[in-house]
Design a protein around this motif. Structure first.
Motif, PDB file in Angstrom:
ATOM      1  N   ALA A 187       0.835  -1.203   0.000  1.00 47.83           N
ATOM      2  CA  ALA A 187       0.000   0.000   0.000  1.00 47.83           C
ATOM      3  C   ALA A 187       0.868   1.250   0.000  1.00 47.83           C
ATOM      4  CB  ALA A 187      -0.920  -0.009   1.219  1.00 47.83           C
ATOM      5  N   GLU A 188       1.970   1.199   0.725  1.00 45.45           N
ATOM      6  CA  GLU A 188       2.881   2.345   0.790  1.00 45.45           C
ATOM      7  C   GLU A 188       3.474   2.642  -0.590  1.00 45.45           C
ATOM      8  OE1 GLU A 188       5.561   3.474   4.423  1.00 45.45           O
ATOM      9  OE2 GLU A 188       6.650   2.027   3.193  1.00 45.45           O
ATOM     10  N   THR A 189       3.920   1.604  -1.274  1.00 48.31           N
ATOM     11  CA  THR A 189       4.484   1.786  -2.616  1.00 48.31           C
ATOM     12  C   THR A 189       3.431   2.315  -3.586  1.00 48.31           C
ATOM     13  OG1 THR A 189       6.096   0.016  -2.247  1.00 48.31           O
ATOM     14  CG2 THR A 189       5.640   0.634  -4.535  1.00 48.31           C
ATOM     15  N   GLN A 190       2.223   1.740  -3.550  1.00 40.23           N
ATOM     16  CA  GLN A 190       1.150   2.193  -4.438  1.00 40.23           C
ATOM     17  C   GLN A 190       0.786   3.653  -4.151  1.00 40.23           C
ATOM     18  OE1 GLN A 190      -1.909  -0.678  -3.622  1.00 40.23           O
ATOM     19  NE2 GLN A 190      -1.192  -2.113  -5.193  1.00 40.23           N
ATOM     20  N   MET A 191       0.784   4.026  -2.894  1.00 39.97           N
ATOM     21  CA  MET A 191       0.420   5.393  -2.517  1.00 39.97           C
ATOM     22  C   MET A 191       1.455   6.398  -3.023  1.00 39.97           C
ATOM     23  SD  MET A 191       0.334   6.952   1.276  1.00 39.97           S
ATOM     24  CE  MET A 191       2.099   6.660   1.311  1.00 39.97           C
ATOM     25  N   PHE A 192       2.736   6.091  -2.801  1.00 40.72           N
ATOM     26  CA  PHE A 192       3.789   7.027  -3.198  1.00 40.72           C
ATOM     27  C   PHE A 192       3.936   7.142  -4.720  1.00 40.72           C
ATOM     28  CE2 PHE A 192       5.739   6.468   1.161  1.00 40.72           C
ATOM     29  CZ  PHE A 192       5.569   7.790   1.545  1.00 40.72           C
ATOM     30  N   THR A 193       3.440   6.151  -5.456  1.00 45.08           N
ATOM     31  CA  THR A 193       3.559   6.191  -6.925  1.00 45.08           C
ATOM     32  C   THR A 193       2.220   6.493  -7.604  1.00 45.08           C
ATOM     33  OG1 THR A 193       3.246   3.778  -6.997  1.00 45.08           O
ATOM     34  CG2 THR A 193       5.511   4.602  -6.930  1.00 45.08           C
ATOM     35  N   HIS A 194       1.176   6.788  -6.819  1.00 48.88           N
ATOM     36  CA  HIS A 194      -0.155   7.040  -7.375  1.00 48.88           C
ATOM     37  C   HIS A 194      -0.202   8.399  -8.073  1.00 48.88           C
ATOM     38  CE1 HIS A 194      -4.523   7.421  -7.656  1.00 48.88           C
ATOM     39  NE2 HIS A 194      -4.596   6.140  -7.370  1.00 48.88           N
TER      40      HIS A 194
END
Length: 369
Positions: free
Chosen positions: A131-138
């Motif tokens: 979720a952290e990776t998806q959030m920072f790359t959204h």
């Protein structure tokens, strides 16, 4: 401007929650902002609207994923969404908890090999990392608010975010509520502490992560130094046994959660927080505002405010001997009349709640433009 702030639950002793409460109280006074809090549960909702999002859950994984999905479904209703949870799709993310991968690496330093292996297999931790990776790359993410340069640099390195997406806004503090005047609230007599004894305070929940064991070992060679431990921990008895084994039980007070933390600051002469990882704890800026120098770790964002021997000392979180030496330097400085209290207060004084609010408001208006 319709602004939503997202934080899952309220813990009156939590640093992130206190930041959210402070931000809400200040931002709700801005007539240009229509502020809504999205949360499972919250207290003290005066001055803003609360949108309750509370889907059922079976465990902490379903708790996090269920809230994230339900909260994200509300994002389209707002001009700006500032999330304090790792939810992809927010306009702004406040990285108050730092980077989960970094936290896991630091916490792994005090785990057994078996516990580290179990941690690596955890579905919950894998979910948070994803979720952290998806959030920072959204594509919707336009700003990340960091409460220390330590966190900003870590996010930039791990997720390749451009500088213009990262803003450092330090935690604000009520410099009137937290001031050297808190010494009037001293509980030394009630807690059985000699009036002239040098006293260190530890404030925080999660004793293993925040270094209570190191703090206990740090005072061992200093027979006149007392330690106050304020906060909740389900393993508190383990640390009481450690204090007994170290022969310092008579100089340590385990207070549990304290309703008015100013009583702890007012009874102490310095704050010790040998934390493994803390982006920027509110207790640090509060204690500094109360005139307490700070002994903390390289894994604490507040370390970037510290000048060695002026307003505090910085050591590795597990370096008990290093903290023993720092305490010795502090005691020698006290005997020589060094005014650590004035230096600590001067460090925190510029970081008012009003300053924090202005920086947040400026960020919101820049985004809308």
């Amino acid at each position: 401007m319709k602004l939503a702030i997202v934080r899952q639950t309220y813990n009156p002793n939590g640093g992130a929650e206190r930041f959210v409460s402070r931000a809400l109280n200040v931002l709700a006074q801005d007539t240009a902002l229509d502020v809504t809090l999205i949360a499972r549960q919250w207290e003290d909702a005066a001055g803003w609207k609360t949108l309750t999002v509370n889907p059922p859950f079976r465990n902490r994984l379903s708790r996090e994923s269920g809230f994230a999905e339900a909260a994200a479904a509300q994002f389209a209703r707002f001009d700006i969404v500032q999330s304090h949870e790792r939810i992809p799709g927010a306009t702004i993310f406040r990285a108050g908890d730092g980077v989960h991968a970094t936290w896991l690496a630091q916490y792994g330093r005090v785990l057994s090999p078996l516990a580290r292996w179990a941690q690596s297999l955890s579905r919950y931790h894998r979910y948070i990392l994803q979720a952290e990776t998806q959030m920072f790359t959204h594509p919707q993410l336009r700003k990340v608010i960091c409460n220390s340069k330590m966190v900003r640099d870590d996010i930039a390195r791990r997720f390749s975010l451009a500088d213009d997406k990262l803003a450092v806004i330090y935690n604000g503090v009520d410099t009137h509520h937290f001031s050297p005047a808190v010494h009037k609230l001293s509980q030394r007599e009630a807690w059985g502490i000699p009036p002239q004894a040098p006293v260190l305070a530890y404030v925080g929940s999660g004793f293993s992560r925040k270094g209570v064991a190191t703090a206990l070992r740090a005072i061992v060679p200093h027979a006149d130094v007392w330690l106050l431990v304020a906060g909740r921990d389900k393993h508190a008895k383990k640390y009481q046994k450690l204090a007994s084994a170290l022969g310092i039980s008579s100089r340590v007070r385990f207070l549990g959660p304290v309703a008015d933390v100013r009583q702890v600051y007012g009874s102490a002469d310095a704050l010790i927080l040998p934390t493994l990882y803390d982006p920027f704890p509110n207790v640090c800026v509060e204690a500094l505002a109360c005139g307490l120098p700070l002994l903390t770790s390289h894994g604490c964002g507040a370390a970037e405010w510290i000048q060695e021997g002026v307003n505090g000392w910085v050591r590795d979180a597990l370096d008990s001997a290093g903290y023993q030496q720092a305490i010795q330097s502090w005691l020698e400085g006290r005997r020589q009349g060094v005014n650590y209290s004035a230096a600590a207060r001067a460090t925190a004084e510029p970081y008012t709640l009003e300053r924090m609010a202005k920086e947040l408001q400026s960020l919101y208006h820049d985004l809308l433009r």
